[in-house]
Write a protein that holds these residues in place. Structure first.
Motif, PDB file in Angstrom:
ATOM      1  N   MET A   1       0.846  -1.188   0.000  1.00  0.00           N
ATOM      2  CA  MET A   1       0.000   0.000   0.000  1.00  0.00           C
ATOM      3  C   MET A   1       0.880   1.235   0.000  1.00  0.00           C
ATOM      4  O   MET A   1       1.981   1.229   0.509  1.00  0.00           O
ATOM      5  N   GLY A   2       0.327   2.322  -0.494  1.00  0.00           N
ATOM      6  CA  GLY A   2       1.057   3.570  -0.551  1.00  0.00           C
ATOM      7  C   GLY A   2       1.020   4.325   0.766  1.00  0.00           C
ATOM      8  O   GLY A   2       0.284   3.989   1.694  1.00  0.00           O
ATOM      9  N   TYR A   3       1.850   5.360   0.816  1.00  0.00           N
ATOM     10  CA  TYR A   3       1.986   6.214   1.996  1.00  0.00           C
ATOM     11  C   TYR A   3       0.626   6.714   2.483  1.00  0.00           C
ATOM     12  O   TYR A   3       0.307   6.622   3.670  1.00  0.00           O
ATOM     13  N   GLU A   4      -0.169   7.259   1.590  1.00  0.00           N
ATOM     14  CA  GLU A   4      -1.456   7.846   1.990  1.00  0.00           C
ATOM     15  C   GLU A   4      -2.376   6.800   2.603  1.00  0.00           C
ATOM     16  O   GLU A   4      -2.993   7.042   3.636  1.00  0.00           O
ATOM     17  N   VAL A   6      -1.606   3.906   4.021  1.00  0.00           N
ATOM     18  CA  VAL A   6      -1.073   3.398   5.287  1.00  0.00           C
ATOM     19  C   VAL A   6      -1.267   4.415   6.402  1.00  0.00           C
ATOM     20  O   VAL A   6      -1.749   4.078   7.486  1.00  0.00           O
ATOM     21  N   THR A   7      -0.884   5.663   6.159  1.00  0.00           N
ATOM     22  CA  THR A   7      -1.010   6.671   7.213  1.00  0.00           C
ATOM     23  C   THR A   7      -2.474   6.941   7.554  1.00  0.00           C
ATOM     24  O   THR A   7      -2.821   7.139   8.715  1.00  0.00           O
ATOM     25  N   ALA A  12      -6.870   6.399  11.379  1.00  0.00           N
ATOM     26  CA  ALA A  12      -8.247   5.974  11.635  1.00  0.00           C
ATOM     27  C   ALA A  12      -8.321   5.144  12.918  1.00  0.00           C
ATOM     28  O   ALA A  12      -9.309   5.202  13.642  1.00  0.00           O
ATOM     29  N   ASP A  13      -7.250   4.393  13.195  1.00  0.00           N
ATOM     30  CA  ASP A  13      -7.205   3.590  14.418  1.00  0.00           C
ATOM     31  C   ASP A  13      -6.776   4.405  15.640  1.00  0.00           C
ATOM     32  O   ASP A  13      -7.177   4.101  16.756  1.00  0.00           O
ATOM     33  N   LEU A  14      -5.933   5.416  15.441  1.00  0.00           N
ATOM     34  CA  LEU A  14      -5.397   6.208  16.560  1.00  0.00           C
ATOM     35  C   LEU A  14      -6.372   7.261  17.073  1.00  0.00           C
ATOM     36  O   LEU A  14      -6.596   7.362  18.275  1.00  0.00           O
ATOM     37  N   VAL A  87       1.266  13.962  12.602  1.00  0.00           N
ATOM     38  CA  VAL A  87       0.082  13.769  13.447  1.00  0.00           C
ATOM     39  C   VAL A  87       0.223  12.461  14.228  1.00  0.00           C
ATOM     40  O   VAL A  87      -0.027  12.416  15.441  1.00  0.00           O
ATOM     41  N   ILE A  88       0.652  11.403  13.563  1.00  0.00           N
ATOM     42  CA  ILE A  88       0.836  10.110  14.220  1.00  0.00           C
ATOM     43  C   ILE A  88       1.863  10.223  15.343  1.00  0.00           C
ATOM     44  O   ILE A  88       1.637   9.752  16.459  1.00  0.00           O
ATOM     45  N   ARG A  89       2.981  10.866  15.064  1.00  0.00           N
ATOM     46  CA  ARG A  89       4.028  11.016  16.082  1.00  0.00           C
ATOM     47  C   ARG A  89       3.529  11.805  17.288  1.00  0.00           C
ATOM     48  O   ARG A  89       3.768  11.431  18.438  1.00  0.00           O
TER      49      ARG A  89
END
Length: 101
Positions: A1-4, A6-7, A12-14, A87-89
């Motif tokens: 899967m691509g970057y978009e 995956v992130t 969506a889970d975080l 955002v994830i970090r």
């Protein structure tokens, strides 16, 4: 899967269900600060480029907490875009502080 893909999947889970993915530093700090219960920053919230008092508090608190870097010279750059990885970090740091699920 691509970057978009995956992130997007990770976010969506975080993030809390139904929360839009923040696109700017301002949106991100307000989300982090609100999730943490709107704690008061230790230092006065003074940024030359943030007029809204709650956004200034959120920004100061996020910088003090190590969730986002300080941009220096009394500026926060609230409109600067953030990547999904940033955002994830930031969200993972918030979780490590015990302020998010």
């Amino acid at each position: 899967m691509g970057y978009e893909a995956v992130t997007y999947s990770i976010l969506a889970d975080l993030l809390p269900k139904g929360t839009p993915i923040p696109r700017t530093r301002e949106q991100l700090v307000v989300l982090l600060w609100s999730t943490a219960g709107k704690p008061e920053p230790a230092a006065p919230a003074v940024y030359s480029d943030v007029a809204e008092p709650d956004t200034a508090k959120a920004a100061r608190w996020a910088v003090e907490s190590g969730l986002l870097p300080d941009m220096g010279e009394g500026a926060f750059t609230p409109g600067k875009r953030v990547t999904k990885v940033q955002v994830i970090r930031a969200w993972n740091r918030l979780k490590k502080l015990g302020l998010a699920k």
